[in-house]
Design an enzyme around this catalytic site. Structure first.
Site, PDB file in Angstrom:
ATOM      1  N   LYS A 274       5.825  -1.145   0.903  1.00 45.80           N
ATOM      2  CA  LYS A 274       6.465  -1.581  -0.328  1.00 45.80           C
ATOM      3  C   LYS A 274       7.747  -0.783  -0.574  1.00 45.80           C
ATOM      4  O   LYS A 274       7.903   0.327  -0.054  1.00 45.80           O
ATOM      5  CB  LYS A 274       5.517  -1.359  -1.517  1.00 45.80           C
ATOM      6  CG  LYS A 274       4.261  -2.188  -1.509  1.00 45.80           C
ATOM      7  CD  LYS A 274       3.378  -1.818  -2.694  1.00 45.80           C
ATOM      8  CE  LYS A 274       2.085  -2.629  -2.698  1.00 45.80           C
ATOM      9  NZ  LYS A 274       2.312  -4.052  -3.010  1.00 45.80           N
ATOM     10  N   ARG A 348      -7.135  -9.236  -0.234  1.00 50.95           N
ATOM     11  CA  ARG A 348      -7.978 -10.372   0.167  1.00 50.95           C
ATOM     12  C   ARG A 348      -8.835 -10.022   1.375  1.00 50.95           C
ATOM     13  O   ARG A 348      -9.926 -10.572   1.537  1.00 50.95           O
ATOM     14  CB  ARG A 348      -7.101 -11.596   0.423  1.00 50.95           C
ATOM     15  CG  ARG A 348      -6.145 -11.477   1.590  1.00 50.95           C
ATOM     16  CD  ARG A 348      -4.956 -12.419   1.494  1.00 50.95           C
ATOM     17  NE  ARG A 348      -4.034 -12.006   0.448  1.00 50.95           N
ATOM     18  CZ  ARG A 348      -2.918 -12.665   0.134  1.00 50.95           C
ATOM     19  NH1 ARG A 348      -2.607 -13.776   0.783  1.00 50.95           N
ATOM     20  NH2 ARG A 348      -2.125 -12.232  -0.827  1.00 50.95           N
TER      21      ARG A 348
END
Length: 496
Positions: A274, A348
């Protein structure tokens, strides 16, 4: 630190200094308790001079004359009586708690002339006070001048016509406040303090309330074949954990309801790292796991008549020499293979193994997972609603209603084959991201591939669990979103 409010209910209050808080509707000529607190009519005069209108949550501070039975009076406006909702009582309690400063006792008069205040409304008011009183300043060594410090403990007497009924209703409110504030604590903790092992230890503390807690280690998860979850964890020196919490408050034969939370205690993005700006907020990427833990606290504390399972996958996503790479293919517990396109789509991968494990072991009535899963849901819904995805219309409707009742609002998002095919992979059964378009929807479709025919809902709480707008009942960065929502769902539909 949070102010400790010692709340009691009474038909009257012995006034000897301290603070008096009076509620007033826009229509009423006087405020609740005015005849007791203000026989000289100071409130009426002050309100006239200040042109006070008692609009919703509008406050009026009054310095009382010498000889008055209290040191200070605050009037809190409720707005129009006909428009009052349960959430307004929460907000009024929060507004009242915000006015408690430099006092160790307060009397709150809530029975407004012309308005019937139910025990439930009194309990909601008290819950609003408890939620607003929360703050997280554990690591601040300088906390202002002594004269500015609020009292550490304040005795609050809520004056109402049915104190016994209010006290009974308040027992549930205390449980809810405890669960919400636990979730807030977990989200607010710095990542160097709260790793997967430490988070699991916090879950283990729920055993004191009667929750059965198992902690699965990396070895046990590897034996079960949780390759998706373990792939995320392999870049960190901090070992992963899977916490399994069970509350058995229902009948023995009843299938449980199940809640699964994403618990990425810190998310750098991994190799798909990020940007530096704002990365510190990724300590809150375990907001789903925090909400599930808080919910289990509530259900156990109020002895909910339901069998419930809470499962949280706890990992840290780091970019070291052993970290998962884009292009890796991992095998989930279900046996389905996953091509990792982006290591920052890691939540996920954690959830898919937790969902499969839950379904395989417990055969629940439904599964609801919560996750700070995608930035795309914030683009779509902002910080007001969380995204709701579901394969079951009844469960979706129940969740939507619970969201409206608790004011933790949900907005149902679409699912469909045209979205699902976006995560098909050339090299594996699926890939972990479908690209920029419909990012929150393709993430939901990924999870849907691991729930089989079980009724399921996915709540994407990225915009509501952390950094959401502050209001009358929440001044915390970590909001505890989801705890009250899911408790309302269980209470309304699933308790025996």
């Amino acid at each position: 630190m949070s102010i400790k409010l010692e709340i009691s209910f009474s038909k009257s209050a012995k006034l000897n200094g301290g603070l008096a808080i009076l509620l007033k509707t826009a229509e009423a000529d006087s405020a609740a308790g005015a005849e007791t607190v203000d026989p000289a009519g100071v409130i009426v005069k002050a309100a006239r001079i200040a042109r006070y209108s008692a609009k919703s949550m509008n406050g009026l501070d009054i310095v009382v004359p010498e000889g008055a039975p209290v040191d200070r009076i605050v009037v809190i406006g409720l707005g129009k009586a006909a428009e009052l909702t349960a959430h307004d009582w929460l907000k009024a309690g929060g507004a009242a708690a915000s006015r408690i400063k430099n006092t160790d006792k307060a009397a709150v008069f809530i029975d407004v002339p012309g308005l019937t205040t139910s025990p439930r409304a009194a309990a909601d008011f008290a819950l609003g006070m408890l939620l607003r009183a929360y703050s997280f300043d554990t690591y601040k060594t300088k906390k202002g001048d002594e004269e500015e410090k609020p009292a550490k403990s304040v005795k609050v007497t809520i004056v109402t016509a049915d104190p016994a009924g209010a006290k009974k209703a308040f027992s549930d409110s205390e449980a809810i406040a405890g669960g919400v504030n636990l979730a807030r604590d977990l989200v607010n903790e710095p990542p160097n303090v709260l790793g997967p092992v430490e988070f699991a230890a916090k879950a283990k503390e729920l055993e004191k309330l009667g929750v059965e807690v198992e902690i699965l280690t990396e070895r046990e998860m590897r034996r079960l074949g949780m390759g998706a979850l373990l792939g995320v964890a392999q870049g960190s020196v901090r070992p992963p954990r899977l916490a399994v919490m069970q509350w058995k408050g229902g009948k023995g034969k009843d299938r449980p309801v199940a809640f699964i939370g994403k618990g990425v205690v810190f998310d750098t993005g991994g190799i798909s790292i990020k940007p530096a700006a704002g990365m510190e907020d990724m300590k809150g990427d375990m907001g789903g796991a925090a909400a599930v833990t808080g919910l289990m606290h509530v259900l156990a504390s109020r002895k909910a008549a339901v069998n419930a399972v809470g499962i949280i996958g706890l990992v840290e996503n780091m970019p070291d020499g052993n970290a998962q790479r884009p292009g890796d293919i991992v095998t989930s517990m279900s046996g389905q293979t996953i091509e990792v396109i982006n290591t920052d789509a890691e939540g996920r991968l954690v959830l898919c193994d937790a969902l499969w494990y839950c379904n395989d072991r417990f055969k629940p009535q439904f599964m609801i997972n919560l996750a700070t899963l995608t930035g795309a849901i914030i683009v779509a819904l902002g910080n007001v609603h969380a995204g709701l995805f579901s394969n079951d219309d009844q469960l979706s409707a129940q969740l939507t209603a619970a969201g409206l009742s608790s004011n933790e609002k949900l907005w149902r998002m679409p699912l469909g084959r045209d979205y699902d095919k976006l995560i098909d992979s050339k090299f594996a059964d699926m890939k972990n991201t479908g690209g920029r378009q419909a990012g929150s929807i393709t993430a939901a479709h990924f999870l849907k591939r691991f729930v089989q025919d079980t009724p399921w809902a996915h709540l994407d709480i990225a915009g509501t669990a952390m950094g959401s707008p502050q209001d009358e009942i929440n001044q915390s960065w970590g909001s505890g979103f989801g705890v009250r929502l899911l408790d309302e769902l269980v209470r309304a539909h699933y308790e025996s």
